[in-house]
Design an enzyme around this catalytic site. Structure first.
Site, PDB file in Angstrom:
ATOM      1  CE1 TYR A  54      -5.186   6.373  -0.820  1.00  0.00           C
ATOM      2  CE2 TYR A  54      -4.573   7.037   1.464  1.00  0.00           C
ATOM      3  CZ  TYR A  54      -4.867   5.962   0.550  1.00  0.00           C
ATOM      4  OH  TYR A  54      -5.020   4.652   0.837  1.00  0.00           O
ATOM      5  CG  HIS A  91      -4.517  -4.191   0.458  1.00  0.00           C
ATOM      6  ND1 HIS A  91      -3.924  -3.708  -0.690  1.00  0.00           N
ATOM      7  CD2 HIS A  91      -4.450  -3.248   1.417  1.00  0.00           C
ATOM      8  CE1 HIS A  91      -3.269  -2.292  -0.474  1.00  0.00           C
ATOM      9  NE2 HIS A  91      -3.973  -2.062   0.775  1.00  0.00           N
ATOM     10  CG  ASP A 115      -2.146   1.023   1.076  1.00  0.00           C
ATOM     11  OD1 ASP A 115      -3.090   0.690   0.223  1.00  0.00           O
ATOM     12  OD2 ASP A 115      -2.115   2.082   1.789  1.00  0.00           O
TER      13      ASP A 115
END
Length: 393
Positions: free
Chosen positions: A316, A370, A186
Site C-alpha cells: 500500500y 470482493h 484487489d
C-alpha cells in the site's frame, strides 16, 4: 531461475503460543453502539477467538494446503526483474488436465492469500470435473505477493505493483511460459494491469474483478468529457474512501504503527481482517453465509504464523508512491475483461476503463463481492474461461 518444492510446516510451539495468546486476550470495553457500526463486533469476535483457540484444527488445514503443488523460486537473480534482484517467491503451480492447458498467473490481494484460490484452481485446472470443456483447462501459477505468507518481504524499498509485475514476468518465463494471461482482484488487479502495461510482448490479456482505486486516465474534457456515470463513480469512490478507507490510509501512511499491535495480538488481527470479510462480501452482514470459521481462520493463520501482517501492508505504501496514472492518449495494448460483482467495494463504468484499455468482455455478475474466488468460484471461473478462449490458438 532456481526452484525448490515447498511444504508448509508450522512448529508445534508456534501453535501452542497462538492458543495461549488467544486465551489471554485483553478485551476492549464495548461502546454503546449497534453491532458492527464502529468496526468488528465484540460478540462475534469473542466467538471467533474462542473457536480459534479451542476448536480450529491448523494441522488439518496445513495438510489440505500441502496438497497444492507449492514451490519457492529465486526470481530476478539474473538482474532482469525490474531491480528486484534475488527476490524469493512462494507460488502454487498446478498443471491443467486438458489437451493443451493455457498458462495463467493469478494474483491475490489483501487481506487474502494464495489460499483464497483453492476452489477456483479446481475449476480452472480441471474444468471437465465441473461439466466444462477440458480444452479450456489452464496451467495456473498463483504466487504469494512479496511480504505475504511464505514470500519474504523485499529487502529494499520500491516493490509496488509495477515491480511485482516484473517479478511475475520473470517467474513465468522461468517456468517456460513465453506468453500467458493474468488475472487478479484487489492488489492482484494492480499487478495484472502492470503486467499488461509493462510486458505486452508476453501478456495476451488480463481478466480483472476489481479496479485499483489509484487508476486514473488523463481526462481531455474537450475531446472526451466525463460521462454522468463516470461522475457518479468518482463521487461514490470518494465517499467510500472517506467512510470505509481508514484501513488503507493507515496501510499507505503508517503501516509499521499498525503492524506493532496486529503482529502481537491474534485477536486484534482477527478484528482487523475479519471485519473486511464481512464488509466487502455478499453476505448480508452474516460472515458465515459466505465463509466458514475454518476458512476464515486458515487465512488468518497464514498471516499469523508467517508474521506477515506488517509486511503485507508495505505494498500500500509503495503503490501510493507509484499510482496508476495514465498520460493523455496512453493506451495499454493487451485487452481486458472485467467481471463486476455487485457487492464489490467499487463499481467503475465500462467507459472509465475504455479510456485506457480495449475491453472486449464485460460481465455484470448476479451476486458476489470482493472475495470473488472464494464467494463465487463457478461464476468467476466461467468468465475467465470465456475470455481466454480467444488466445488458445
Amino acid at each position: 531461475m532456481h526452484i525448490d518444492p515447498f511444504e508448509i510446516r508450522v512448529p508445534e510451539d508456534a501453535i501452542d503460543d497462538l492458543r495461549r495468546r488467544l486465551r489471554a486476550t485483553r478485551w476492549a470495553n464495548a461502546t454503546p453502539s449497534p453491532a458492527w457500526q464502529q468496526g468488528a463486533d465484540n460478540a462475534w469476535l469473542r466467538e471467533l477467538v474462542a473457536y480459534w483457540a479451542d476448536e480450529y484444527d491448523w494441522r488439518a488445514a496445513e495438510r489440505a494446503l500441502n496438497l497444492l503443488p507449492q514451490f519457492m523460486a529465486e526470481v530476478g537473480g539474473e538482474g532482469g526483474a525490474g531491480g528486484a534482484v534475488g527476490q524469493r517467491v512462494h507460488f502454487v503451480h498446478r498443471r491443467g488436465a486438458g489437451p493443451k492447458p493455457y498458462p495463467l498467473v493469478i494474483t491475490h490481494g489483501w487481506p487474502g492469500s494464495f489460499f483464497e484460490f483453492h476452489a477456483l484452481l479446481d475449476r480452472l485446472c480441471d474444468p471437465a470435473a465441473f461439466g466444462a470443456d477440458p480444452a479450456d483447462a489452464f496451467d495456473v501459477v498463483a504466487p504469494s505477493l512479496p511480504g505475504f505468507a511464505f514470500s519474504p518481504a523485499p529487502a529494499a524499498p520500491g516493490s509496488s505493483a509495477f515491480q511485482v509485475a516484473d517479478l511475475w514476468a520473470a517467474l513465468m518465463r522461468g517456468l517456460g511460459y513465453e506468453r500467458f494471461g493474468a488475472q487478479g482482484g484487489d492488489l492482484g488487479a494492480g499487478v495484472s494491469i502492470a503486467l499488461a502495461a509493462r510486458h505486452s510482448q508476453a501478456v495476451d490479456g488480463i481478466h480483472l474483478n476489481f479496479l485499483p482505486t489509484s487508476y486514473e486516465p488523463a481526462i481531455d474534457t474537450a475531446q472526451a468529457p466525463l460521462t454522468s456515470e463516470e461522475q457518479d463513480y468518482l463521487r461514490e469512490k470518494a465517499d467510500w474512501a472517506a467512510l470505509e478507507g481508514g484501513y488503507a490510509h493507515m496501510h499507505a501512511t503508517r503501516p509499521q504503527t499498525a503492524a506493532a499491535s496486529l503482529n502481537d495480538s491474534p485477536a486484534g488481527l482477527a478484528a482487523w481482517i475479519g471485519e473486511k470479510f464481512r464488509a466487502w462480501s455478499d453476505c448480508d452482514g452474516v460472515i458465515e453465509r459466505r465463509f466458514s470459521k475454518d476458512a476464515l481462520l486458515t487465512d488468518l493463520s497464514l498471516y499469523w504464523f508467517t508474521g506477515s501482517i506488517g509486511t503485507s501492508m508495505q505494498m500500500y505504501w509503495e503503490n501510493r508512491l507509484q499510482p496508476f496514472r495514465f498520460a493523455a492518449g496512453q493506451r495499454v495494448a493487451p485487452p481486458v475483461a472485467f467481471a463486476r460483482f455487485p457487492k464489490e467495494i467499487n463499481h467503475p463504468p465500462r467507459s472509465w476503463l475504455e479510456r485506457v484499455f480495449d475491453v472486449p468482455q464485460w460481465t455484470d455478475m448476479p451476486r458476489g463481492g470482493h472475495f470473488a474466488a472464494m464467494e463465487e468460484p463457478d461464476l468467476l471461473a466461467a468468465d475467465i474461461r470465456r475470455f481466454f478462449k480467444r488466445f488458445r490458438q
